[in-house]
Design a protein around this motif. Sequence first.
Motif, PDB file in Angstrom:
ATOM      1  N   TYR A 142       0.900  -1.391   0.174  1.00 51.68           N
ATOM      2  CA  TYR A 142       0.133   0.039   0.201  1.00 51.68           C
ATOM      3  C   TYR A 142       0.918   1.314   0.042  1.00 51.68           C
ATOM      4  O   TYR A 142       0.539   2.307  -0.623  1.00 51.68           O
ATOM      5  N   ALA A 143       2.058   1.212   0.664  1.00 50.70           N
ATOM      6  CA  ALA A 143       2.832   2.305   0.662  1.00 50.70           C
ATOM      7  C   ALA A 143       3.639   2.689  -0.732  1.00 50.70           C
ATOM      8  O   ALA A 143       3.506   3.862  -1.103  1.00 50.70           O
ATOM      9  N   LEU A 145       2.013   2.465  -3.354  1.00 53.65           N
ATOM     10  CA  LEU A 145       0.616   3.021  -4.176  1.00 53.65           C
ATOM     11  C   LEU A 145       0.775   4.564  -3.521  1.00 53.65           C
ATOM     12  O   LEU A 145       0.535   5.554  -4.351  1.00 53.65           O
ATOM     13  N   LYS A 146       0.648   4.692  -2.049  1.00 53.12           N
ATOM     14  CA  LYS A 146       0.614   5.899  -1.630  1.00 53.12           C
ATOM     15  C   LYS A 146       1.847   7.141  -2.146  1.00 53.12           C
ATOM     16  O   LYS A 146       1.849   8.146  -2.210  1.00 53.12           O
ATOM     17  N   GLU A 147       3.163   6.301  -2.243  1.00 49.54           N
ATOM     18  CA  GLU A 147       4.258   7.096  -2.700  1.00 49.54           C
ATOM     19  C   GLU A 147       4.262   7.316  -4.134  1.00 49.54           C
ATOM     20  O   GLU A 147       4.964   8.487  -4.342  1.00 49.54           O
ATOM     21  N   GLY A 148       3.944   6.368  -5.193  1.00 47.98           N
ATOM     22  CA  GLY A 148       4.203   6.319  -6.422  1.00 47.98           C
ATOM     23  C   GLY A 148       2.897   6.454  -7.339  1.00 47.98           C
ATOM     24  O   GLY A 148       2.882   6.784  -8.617  1.00 47.98           O
ATOM     25  N   GLY A 149       1.688   6.408  -6.763  1.00 47.04           N
ATOM     26  CA  GLY A 149       0.443   6.169  -7.285  1.00 47.04           C
ATOM     27  C   GLY A 149       0.295   4.985  -8.312  1.00 47.04           C
ATOM     28  O   GLY A 149       1.153   3.944  -7.863  1.00 47.04           O
ATOM     29  N   ALA A 150      -0.615   4.780  -9.107  1.00 47.74           N
ATOM     30  CA  ALA A 150      -0.639   3.457  -9.674  1.00 47.74           C
ATOM     31  C   ALA A 150      -1.693   3.981 -11.050  1.00 47.74           C
ATOM     32  O   ALA A 150      -1.809   4.901 -11.340  1.00 47.74           O
ATOM     33  N   THR A 151      -1.480   2.663 -11.802  1.00 44.84           N
ATOM     34  CA  THR A 151      -2.339   2.668 -13.289  1.00 44.84           C
ATOM     35  C   THR A 151      -3.629   1.974 -12.852  1.00 44.84           C
ATOM     36  O   THR A 151      -3.331   0.712 -12.413  1.00 44.84           O
ATOM     37  N   SER A 172      -8.210   2.763 -19.116  1.00 48.83           N
ATOM     38  CA  SER A 172      -6.871   2.801 -18.153  1.00 48.83           C
ATOM     39  C   SER A 172      -6.770   4.266 -17.702  1.00 48.83           C
ATOM     40  O   SER A 172      -7.166   5.204 -18.505  1.00 48.83           O
ATOM     41  N   TRP A 173      -6.504   4.560 -16.485  1.00 51.78           N
ATOM     42  CA  TRP A 173      -6.297   5.930 -15.957  1.00 51.78           C
ATOM     43  C   TRP A 173      -4.943   5.694 -15.238  1.00 51.78           C
ATOM     44  O   TRP A 173      -4.761   4.801 -14.400  1.00 51.78           O
ATOM     45  N   SER A 174      -4.144   7.016 -15.052  1.00 56.31           N
ATOM     46  CA  SER A 174      -2.990   7.054 -14.174  1.00 56.31           C
ATOM     47  C   SER A 174      -3.667   7.720 -13.074  1.00 56.31           C
ATOM     48  O   SER A 174      -4.265   8.753 -13.043  1.00 56.31           O
ATOM     49  N   LEU A 175      -3.317   6.973 -11.714  1.00 57.81           N
ATOM     50  CA  LEU A 175      -3.901   7.744 -10.534  1.00 57.81           C
ATOM     51  C   LEU A 175      -2.709   8.346  -9.684  1.00 57.81           C
ATOM     52  O   LEU A 175      -1.802   7.614  -9.410  1.00 57.81           O
ATOM     53  N   GLU A 176      -2.874   9.434  -9.018  1.00 62.01           N
ATOM     54  CA  GLU A 176      -1.807  10.239  -8.503  1.00 62.01           C
ATOM     55  C   GLU A 176      -1.667   9.505  -6.856  1.00 62.01           C
ATOM     56  O   GLU A 176      -2.688   8.965  -6.612  1.00 62.01           O
ATOM     57  N   PRO A 177      -0.427   9.715  -6.357  1.00 58.52           N
ATOM     58  CA  PRO A 177      -0.166   9.285  -4.981  1.00 58.52           C
ATOM     59  C   PRO A 177      -1.292   9.849  -4.091  1.00 58.52           C
ATOM     60  O   PRO A 177      -1.871   8.909  -3.117  1.00 58.52           O
ATOM     61  N   SER A 178      -2.008  10.773  -4.140  1.00 56.67           N
ATOM     62  CA  SER A 178      -3.020  11.429  -3.265  1.00 56.67           C
ATOM     63  C   SER A 178      -4.465  10.667  -3.195  1.00 56.67           C
ATOM     64  O   SER A 178      -5.044  10.809  -2.576  1.00 56.67           O
ATOM     65  N   CYS A 179      -4.425   9.542  -4.268  1.00 53.45           N
ATOM     66  CA  CYS A 179      -5.716   8.954  -4.072  1.00 53.45           C
ATOM     67  C   CYS A 179      -5.666   7.929  -3.336  1.00 53.45           C
ATOM     68  O   CYS A 179      -6.602   7.223  -2.998  1.00 53.45           O
ATOM     69  N   PHE A 180      -4.529   7.722  -2.555  1.00 54.63           N
ATOM     70  CA  PHE A 180      -4.205   6.549  -1.737  1.00 54.63           C
ATOM     71  C   PHE A 180      -3.762   7.257  -0.244  1.00 54.63           C
ATOM     72  O   PHE A 180      -2.615   7.296   0.204  1.00 54.63           O
TER      73      PHE A 180
END
Length: 181
Positions: A142-143, A145-151, A172-180
């Motif tokens: 989870y960290a 995802l929090k640090e680097g975001g996700a696809t 498909s979308w790119s998600l910023e780290p702030s989403c987590f």
Amino acid sequence: MEKIALFAIAFCIILVAGCSGTSSTPAVSPTASPAPPPQQVAIKPPSIIKSGNYSLTSSIDHIEVDSKDAGKHIVNIYLRLTNTGNESARLVWYSKLTDKNGLSHGGVGVSHGGSGAQTFIFDPATTGTMRDYVTIDSDRDYAALKEGGATLDVAYADQKSPLEPITNLTSSWSLEPSCFP
């Protein structure tokens, strides 16, 4: 009768005086922590997808993360779908989150406890928001995802054959780290 009226007026005056008086001790009321608001995803363009008889517009409505159990994080993904085709459909879809290191969570046969998210009978021009979820089973994952975001990749299937995604019906979308959070 006059005594009753005078008594009622006196009672009201006493009541009002008690309600408007000042207190030297501040009133303390218990405060509950409000639930965190859903994580609003920076506006992402909708995914307009077509394959065979299917035509959809898909967008991310919002994302919430539930971390009640230590080491377990449930990422709730709410997608807003519009059937832009000419036929009714019943769909299932699977969300997959891939972190910056290439580690994936969820996917076909895994998200939403393996069953994927499911729509109701989806008539043409119908819009609805449905929830899928992906479980992240470690704080370390989870960290990332929090640090680097996700696809976020989403594969859509017909409920008649839910484990066989429809060819070319993916978002498909790119998600910023702030989403987590």
